[in-house]
Each structure stands twice: as C-alpha cells, then as structure tokens.
Design a protein around this motif. Structure first.
Motif, PDB file in Angstrom:
ATOM      1  N   PHE A   1     -76.714 -25.377 -23.379  1.00  0.00           N
ATOM      2  CA  PHE A   1     -77.497 -25.596 -24.593  1.00  0.00           C
ATOM      3  C   PHE A   1     -78.519 -24.466 -24.676  1.00  0.00           C
ATOM      4  CE2 PHE A   1     -75.741 -29.608 -23.378  1.00  0.00           C
ATOM      5  CZ  PHE A   1     -75.529 -30.336 -24.554  1.00  0.00           C
ATOM      6  N   TYR A   2     -78.295 -23.523 -25.578  1.00  0.00           N
ATOM      7  CA  TYR A   2     -79.148 -22.340 -25.652  1.00  0.00           C
ATOM      8  C   TYR A   2     -80.370 -22.614 -26.527  1.00  0.00           C
ATOM      9  CZ  TYR A   2     -75.487 -19.848 -23.264  1.00  0.00           C
ATOM     10  OH  TYR A   2     -74.577 -19.464 -22.314  1.00  0.00           O
ATOM     11  N   VAL A   3     -81.535 -22.330 -25.971  1.00  0.00           N
ATOM     12  CA  VAL A   3     -82.785 -22.484 -26.716  1.00  0.00           C
ATOM     13  C   VAL A   3     -83.272 -21.142 -27.229  1.00  0.00           C
ATOM     14  CG1 VAL A   3     -83.434 -24.547 -25.422  1.00  0.00           C
ATOM     15  CG2 VAL A   3     -84.198 -22.311 -24.618  1.00  0.00           C
ATOM     16  N   ALA A   4     -82.587 -20.075 -26.846  1.00  0.00           N
ATOM     17  CA  ALA A   4     -82.877 -18.734 -27.356  1.00  0.00           C
ATOM     18  C   ALA A   4     -81.546 -18.059 -27.635  1.00  0.00           C
ATOM     19  CB  ALA A   4     -83.697 -17.931 -26.355  1.00  0.00           C
ATOM     20  N   GLY A   5     -81.523 -17.224 -28.648  1.00  0.00           N
ATOM     21  CA  GLY A   5     -80.291 -16.562 -29.042  1.00  0.00           C
ATOM     22  C   GLY A   5     -80.284 -16.356 -30.538  1.00  0.00           C
ATOM     23  N   GLY A   6     -79.151 -16.591 -31.170  1.00  0.00           N
ATOM     24  CA  GLY A   6     -79.041 -16.394 -32.607  1.00  0.00           C
ATOM     25  C   GLY A   6     -77.652 -16.743 -33.078  1.00  0.00           C
ATOM     26  N   ARG A   7     -76.856 -15.703 -33.339  1.00  0.00           N
ATOM     27  CA  ARG A   7     -75.466 -15.918 -33.760  1.00  0.00           C
ATOM     28  C   ARG A   7     -74.512 -15.881 -32.568  1.00  0.00           C
ATOM     29  NH1 ARG A   7     -75.233 -15.772 -39.224  1.00  0.00           N
ATOM     30  NH2 ARG A   7     -76.992 -14.803 -40.324  1.00  0.00           N
TER      31      ARG A   7
END
Length: 448
Positions: free
Chosen positions: A180-186
């Motif tokens: 579960f990514y809490v940072a990133g984007g596309r």
C-alpha cells in the motif's frame, strides 16, 4: 534445514531437463539448475516430472521493477504443491537496490522479516508517530510489523543492496499480501487514488488541482535513484538519535555474522537468531539461522521434529539430499494409497548454487554438502519453532547411540552385535562432518 533447525530466499538458477549424472564440478553451464529425485549409484535414473521442494529462477515473480532495482517473490507455496500446504501462509521475497537508491514509502498487509545478504543501507519506519531509522549491513536480521509505513535506502556509492526476506500475510488465509503506497503517483499508484476528489479535498483541506500535482506526478517506479546530496541529508536528519536507538520498543537489527557461533568445528559453523535474541521472532514462531560449511564438508543427516525449514543459498555451491516418503517413483502419492509396510523413501537430490531456495518439511531427514571448490553458506528460516527439537541420524550425537544396545541389535538383526557398535562409534565429529569427496581424499592421503 540440516543445521540448527538448519533453516534453510536468492535468485539466478535456471531449470534443466537433463538427468543428474554429473558431479558438481562438471563443466555444465553454471546457470543451469538440474535437480531430480532418487539419484542412483552409478546409473542413470529415470527423470522425475517435478521436484516440489526446490525452486528455479523462473519460479520467482516480479512484483516491482525499475532501472534502479526490483522486488521478486516466490508464488504461494500451497498453490505450488499439496505437499507445501502447511506453509501456505508464508512467502519468500527478494529485493535488489542499486547504489544510491530509495524504495518509496509504503506498508504491506504482512509481517516482514528481512536478512541482508549483500551490501549496506538503512531502513526507516513509522512507529507511534515517530520515525525510527536502523542502519543495515550484511548479516543483519530485522523485522517490520504489518501496517507500518517504511522505506529503504541504499546509501552506498558502489555496491548493490540485496535482501532476502520472509513474509507472513495477515489479511488473507491464502498467503496473499499487497503493498500500500503512501507516496508515489502514477507508477506506483498511491492508496489516495482510490478516494474521491471531494473526500481528499476535505481530508487535506486543499483543492483538487494541488492534490493532482502532488499525487499524480511520480512515474519512475517503486525503487528510484537519489543523488548523493539527498542521501546525505536523509542520513543527517532525525531517526538515528541515541535515544531512539536505545528505546526498548524500537528493536535494533541482530547480526548473524558478528555473533559467536552456536556450533563450530573444523568443518564449519552455524549461528541462530531466535526469541532470546530477537523477541519479534517469538511472536511469529520463527527462527533465523546461518550455516557456513567449509569446502568439502556436509551437515550430518538430521530432521526437525516440528519445524519446516526454508533454505536460501547466499553464497557457494553444493547439493542437498533429502528423504521423502510422499514422492513415489512417478511423483506425489498419498499415504492413503499404500500401507505402512509399502512406504519407500525417495531421495530428493538437487544441486545448489547462489540463489537456490529449497523447502525441508518437518520430519524429513536432510543433508547439505558443500562443493570441494567453495564454501557453502545457507540462510534458513525455521517455521513453527516453538517446541521443535533437532535430531541427528548420524554423527557422534546420533539418535541410535541414545537407544539401548539390545534394541539396536534386535532392530538391525546383525549376528555380531559388536559390528553395530563399531559403525555407530566410527564417526567422531557431530553436526558438521567431512563430506564424501573430502573423506575419500583424506583416506587416500593417510593410506599413501
């Protein structure tokens, strides 16, 4: 595994369809990983369709990949074979990060035990609204609880960081887990992408245009490059303070390579990390160990009474031999299909090279044998260790020496009872022994 629960997670072996007839020192392609069951003495054995206990490089599935590194995982063990159903809830993964790289902050719905096989770096995770950082070096064991946001950094300018790990999912019974990514984007998407715009605007108290710029810009993958200045700044910031490092609720890594071995002789050594060293392991009922066999040495055939072992070769070459009652002449067969007197024990035989992964079910006797040309280093994870006992079937401390003399004579039906004692007392070493080739070489030297 065959060492202190010889827990035996990583990558680089291809499958082969050729039968095993050559010794380890053959001229076979080093990328080939042939393994078959029931290898015969001096004759070509029938090729076995499948070995469910040994994994090839193509068994690993890429979960994330970029120019800066990758994450790979073995499939769910229960889906691989019914024989591995008992360890369905565990997964084996491996991480590779190039120099000066960062793995983006995220959490997983699983408890994570990592072992650093190569390189150095640090891990940072959030615990009770505090950022805790721990330096990592080769040989370190560390655990991150499920649901805790963390990130990894390889702050080395030259060397790749490699990590083998055991994952125990907490959300599903099928052994599946997800990041579960809490940072990133596309790429990767963040968990925020699942929420509606008005909800995010209210949650962050800002407008959707700003949110789209923040959460929609990253496209470089899960593992990314960072420049040296960014790495230095992260190293200088909070998290490494003396107070944080000494806080009992924030455990430090346990280094297997720097500890006094639990067993050592001229043939090799092994070290174990268990609940006494690392309470985090106690909650999972898991122990971690490292075996280091000298060239030409072998582990004495042994079994775990309760634990199943997952072995990962971190360096070197060799082979395993394991006795299995579940594999018939043509693959798996159920105990219901035969009576106790009809049981035959098949020899599971496999070459080992750096990256080999193998499973040793409870009760299955196994030996690991190092090549005469190199040391053999094995990382193992022992599962279900509470109440487990290791029993040796050969060596000075073998179980037969514990039995009464009369029982031994009755059981083997040998006319001259003294011959049994001669055989059982001939081996003066225990736990780690001279292997077949080294023993033959030493005997040839002594007789010349």
């Amino acid at each position: 595994m065959a060492l202190a629960s010889l827990l035996i997670i990583l990558l680089a072996i291809s499958s082969s369809s050729a039968a095993l007839t050559e010794p380890l020192a053959s001229t076979a392609n080093p990328e080939v990983f042939p393994e078959y069951l029931g290898r015969g003495r001096g004759r070509r054995e029938e090729e076995r369709e499948e070995n469910p206990y040994v994994f090839h490089s193509d068994s690993f599935r890429t979960r994330a990949s970029s120019e800066a590194g990758e994450i790979r995982a073995l499939p769910n063990f229960g889906e691989v074979s019914e024989l591995l159903e008992g360890i369905r809830k565990f997964r084996v993964t491996c991480i590779e990060m190039k120099p000066n790289t960062v793995m983006l902050p995220h959490y997983i719905d699983a408890t994570w035990i990592l072992y650093v096989t190569r390189g150095r770096g640090y891990i940072a995770y959030v615990h009770q609204n505090e950022l805790v950082k721990r330096k990592l070096e080769e040989g370190d064991v560390f655990g991150v609880p499920s649901g805790h946001t963390f990130y990894l950094v390889n702050n080395d300018d030259h060397n790749t960081l490699r990590i083998a790990s055991l994952v125990r999912p907490v959300s599903t019974v099928r052994g599946e887990y997800q990041p579960f990514y809490v940072a990133g984007g596309r790429n990767p998407q963040t968990v925020y992408s699942a929420f509606s715009d008005d909800v995010l605007e209210a949650a962050f108290n800002t407008n959707v245009q700003q949110l789209e710029r923040i959460f929609g810009g990253h496209k470089s993958g899960v593992i990314i490059h960072a420049n040296e200045e960014q790495i230095r700044e992260m190293m200088r910031k909070r998290g490494f303070s003396a107070g944080s490092m000494s806080a009992p609720e924030h455990p430090k890594p346990f280094n297997l390579r720097n500890q006094k071995p639990d067993f050592e002789n001229e043939n090799g050594r092994f070290t174990i990390a268990g609940p006494k060293n690392y309470p985090f392991l106690d909650a999972l009922d898991v122990s971690v160990g490292l075996a280091d066999l000298n060239p030409g040495s072998m582990t004495a055939p042994s079994l775990n009474s309760k634990s199943t072992s997952i072995g990962i070769v971190t360096n070197g070459e060799g082979r395993i031999e394991m006795a299995c009652p579940h594999l018939g002449q043509h693959g798996w067969s159920s105990p219901r299909e035969r009576g106790d007197q009809d049981i035959t024990y098949q020899r599971v035989w496999a070459k080992l090279r750096t990256g080999s992964v193998y499973i040793v079910p409870a009760g299955h006797p196994i030996t690991e044998i190092a090549s005469t040309n190199s040391r053999l280093q094995i990382l193992w994870f022992d599962l279900n260790t509470r109440g487990n006992e290791r029993q040796f079937l050969a060596g000075k401390n073998n179980v037969l020496n514990t039995l009464e003399r009369e029982i031994r004579q009755l059981s083997f039906n040998v006319p001259r009872g003294e011959e049994i004692e001669e055989v059982l007392q001939a081996q003066k070493d225990q736990v780690i022994l001279r292997g077949p080739q080294r023993r033959s070489r030493d005997e040839a030297r002594s007789s010349s």
